[in-house]
Design a protein around this motif. Sequence first.
Motif, PDB file in Angstrom:
ATOM      1  N   VAL A 250      18.862 -20.322  19.103  1.00 16.36           N
ATOM      2  CA  VAL A 250      18.051 -20.384  17.879  1.00 16.36           C
ATOM      3  C   VAL A 250      18.951 -20.495  16.658  1.00 16.36           C
ATOM      4  O   VAL A 250      18.670 -21.255  15.719  1.00 16.36           O
ATOM      5  CB  VAL A 250      17.136 -19.149  17.781  1.00 16.36           C
ATOM      6  N   GLY A 251      20.055 -19.756  16.661  1.00 11.48           N
ATOM      7  CA  GLY A 251      20.992 -19.821  15.550  1.00 11.48           C
ATOM      8  C   GLY A 251      21.650 -21.179  15.416  1.00 11.48           C
ATOM      9  O   GLY A 251      21.828 -21.695  14.297  1.00 11.48           O
ATOM     10  N   GLN A 252      22.002 -21.786  16.553  1.00 12.83           N
ATOM     11  CA  GLN A 252      22.613 -23.121  16.541  1.00 12.83           C
ATOM     12  C   GLN A 252      21.643 -24.164  15.978  1.00 12.83           C
ATOM     13  O   GLN A 252      22.027 -25.037  15.193  1.00 12.83           O
ATOM     14  CB  GLN A 252      23.032 -23.514  17.964  1.00 12.83           C
ATOM     15  N   VAL A 253      20.389 -24.059  16.390  1.00  6.21           N
ATOM     16  CA  VAL A 253      19.373 -25.008  15.903  1.00  6.21           C
ATOM     17  C   VAL A 253      19.181 -24.836  14.401  1.00  6.21           C
ATOM     18  O   VAL A 253      19.091 -25.816  13.648  1.00  6.21           O
ATOM     19  CB  VAL A 253      18.044 -24.790  16.654  1.00  6.21           C
ATOM     20  N   LYS A 254      19.124 -23.590  13.960  1.00  2.00           N
ATOM     21  CA  LYS A 254      18.922 -23.303  12.538  1.00  2.00           C
ATOM     22  C   LYS A 254      20.075 -23.848  11.696  1.00  2.00           C
ATOM     23  O   LYS A 254      19.869 -24.365  10.590  1.00  2.00           O
ATOM     24  CB  LYS A 254      18.788 -21.798  12.337  1.00  2.00           C
ATOM     25  N   LYS A 255      21.301 -23.737  12.211  1.00  2.00           N
ATOM     26  CA  LYS A 255      22.462 -24.256  11.485  1.00  2.00           C
ATOM     27  C   LYS A 255      22.367 -25.758  11.255  1.00  2.00           C
ATOM     28  O   LYS A 255      22.912 -26.286  10.296  1.00  2.00           O
ATOM     29  CB  LYS A 255      23.758 -23.946  12.260  1.00  2.00           C
ATOM     30  N   ARG A 256      21.679 -26.429  12.137  1.00  2.00           N
ATOM     31  CA  ARG A 256      21.516 -27.885  12.022  1.00  2.00           C
ATOM     32  C   ARG A 256      20.308 -28.250  11.161  1.00  2.00           C
ATOM     33  O   ARG A 256      19.933 -29.427  11.082  1.00  2.00           O
ATOM     34  CB  ARG A 256      21.398 -28.503  13.410  1.00  2.00           C
ATOM     35  N   GLY A 257      19.668 -27.258  10.562  1.00  2.00           N
ATOM     36  CA  GLY A 257      18.530 -27.525   9.699  1.00  2.00           C
ATOM     37  C   GLY A 257      17.281 -27.902  10.453  1.00  2.00           C
ATOM     38  O   GLY A 257      16.387 -28.564   9.902  1.00  2.00           O
ATOM     39  N   ARG A 258      17.185 -27.449  11.698  1.00  2.00           N
ATOM     40  CA  ARG A 258      16.020 -27.787  12.515  1.00  2.00           C
ATOM     41  C   ARG A 258      15.345 -26.506  12.996  1.00  2.00           C
ATOM     42  O   ARG A 258      15.837 -25.400  12.786  1.00  2.00           O
ATOM     43  CB  ARG A 258      16.431 -28.670  13.703  1.00  2.00           C
ATOM     44  N   THR A 259      14.234 -26.671  13.684  1.00  2.00           N
ATOM     45  CA  THR A 259      13.513 -25.527  14.240  1.00  2.00           C
ATOM     46  C   THR A 259      13.231 -25.774  15.714  1.00  2.00           C
ATOM     47  O   THR A 259      13.238 -26.919  16.183  1.00  2.00           O
ATOM     48  CB  THR A 259      12.168 -25.300  13.512  1.00  2.00           C
ATOM     49  N   VAL A 260      13.006 -24.682  16.438  1.00  2.00           N
ATOM     50  CA  VAL A 260      12.667 -24.776  17.851  1.00  2.00           C
ATOM     51  C   VAL A 260      11.627 -23.712  18.156  1.00  2.00           C
ATOM     52  O   VAL A 260      11.691 -22.590  17.630  1.00  2.00           O
ATOM     53  CB  VAL A 260      13.922 -24.590  18.742  1.00  2.00           C
ATOM     54  N   SER A 261      10.647 -24.065  18.977  1.00  2.00           N
ATOM     55  CA  SER A 261       9.603 -23.102  19.315  1.00  2.00           C
ATOM     56  C   SER A 261      10.152 -22.050  20.277  1.00  2.00           C
ATOM     57  O   SER A 261      11.142 -22.270  20.970  1.00  2.00           O
ATOM     58  CB  SER A 261       8.407 -23.807  19.962  1.00  2.00           C
ATOM     59  N   PHE A 262       9.490 -20.908  20.310  1.00  2.00           N
ATOM     60  CA  PHE A 262       9.899 -19.813  21.204  1.00  2.00           C
ATOM     61  C   PHE A 262       9.900 -20.287  22.662  1.00  2.00           C
ATOM     62  O   PHE A 262      10.849 -20.045  23.408  1.00  2.00           O
ATOM     63  CB  PHE A 262       8.949 -18.623  21.028  1.00  2.00           C
ATOM     64  N   ASP A 263       8.816 -20.987  23.065  1.00  2.00           N
ATOM     65  CA  ASP A 263       8.705 -21.424  24.457  1.00  2.00           C
ATOM     66  C   ASP A 263       9.781 -22.436  24.825  1.00  2.00           C
ATOM     67  O   ASP A 263      10.340 -22.394  25.928  1.00  2.00           O
ATOM     68  CB  ASP A 263       7.315 -22.023  24.709  1.00  2.00           C
ATOM     69  N   ALA A 264      10.065 -23.360  23.898  1.00  2.00           N
ATOM     70  CA  ALA A 264      11.086 -24.378  24.180  1.00  2.00           C
ATOM     71  C   ALA A 264      12.466 -23.742  24.320  1.00  2.00           C
ATOM     72  O   ALA A 264      13.248 -24.112  25.204  1.00  2.00           O
ATOM     73  CB  ALA A 264      11.098 -25.423  23.071  1.00  2.00           C
ATOM     74  N   ALA A 265      12.768 -22.781  23.458  1.00  2.00           N
ATOM     75  CA  ALA A 265      14.055 -22.110  23.530  1.00  2.00           C
ATOM     76  C   ALA A 265      14.172 -21.299  24.819  1.00  2.00           C
ATOM     77  O   ALA A 265      15.220 -21.293  25.478  1.00  2.00           O
ATOM     78  CB  ALA A 265      14.241 -21.205  22.320  1.00  2.00           C
ATOM     79  N   LYS A 266      13.091 -20.621  25.184  1.00  2.00           N
ATOM     80  CA  LYS A 266      13.099 -19.820  26.414  1.00  2.00           C
ATOM     81  C   LYS A 266      13.277 -20.704  27.646  1.00  2.00           C
ATOM     82  O   LYS A 266      14.025 -20.363  28.569  1.00  2.00           O
ATOM     83  CB  LYS A 266      11.790 -19.031  26.512  1.00  2.00           C
TER      84      LYS A 266
END
Length: 300
Positions: A250-266
């Motif tokens: 989640v932190g890596q995605v956030k650093k790139r200025g993007r978002t990821v859903s809880f289910d997708a990350a899990k």
Amino acid sequence: SSLSSLSSNAGALTTTTTSSPLHIFEITRDDFLGQRERLRETVEQSEAWRELHAMYGLTRVKESVDQLVTMVETNAEREELEMEPQHVSLNRVFLGNPGTGKTSVAKLYAQILKELGLLSKGDVIVKNPSDFVGSALGQSEERTAAILDKARGSVLVIDEAYGLHPSPGASKRGQIGDRADPYKSAVVDTIVARVQGLAGEDQCVLLLGYKAEMEDLVRNANPGLQRRFQLDHAFHFDDYDDDALFRILVGQVKKRGRTVSFDAAKTAVRRRLAKDRLRPHFGNAGAVANLVSDDVAKAE
């Protein structure tokens, strides 16, 4: 008014005038032994300590650093009682897979050692085996000595240090000493000669690498290496669990200025990264970074 006399009273050097005493300086216990009661408080309030404890996982590493601080505290008490201090070697072996934070922790470890007064500078110098090994007689010794001299007062990190083993795996084959690389042997011999781990040495050397390969290096490359880099005091960097990998992703995605859903990350952690876990030397945070990079590239 003029100074009329110079006197020493109760450990304080004072000058007296016709009116009131003027203290030029006062020598106290803390000037010789440091502020023992504030030692841990100072370290725990440092930025390096906070950063270390903010890192995901690393329970055993954090416990090892805490034990070091406790030993330094104990030595301060022993010195005050005029007892011989316990030997504290700053040199350590960092064992673990890639992406578990070994290099990041090495930098924080250096700053903590400086806070404890065990290093004069606390800088970090990162080297690889190729930086030490020469290609002609005497070059390995010269390179190694020069690097150690430059690292005085600092922490010298030798990443993937198992690459300095003159004959890796030879002990399992019963061939110790056979077909050994003389240039790598010269590096290890120089490190053993120059890194004693004595009090006041103002030097710290960290050997980083995979557990099995590092244990082979320390135990079999040179008899003196195991005394200087004790495996019993090694820092163990465990692979990140699913929860830590989830947070890192989640932190890596956030650093790139993007978002990821809880289910997708899990799903990414429990299915895609689970396959990588089955391979030797799982990349941990590095594997997460590669996964995120691949997905971002596909989305663009």
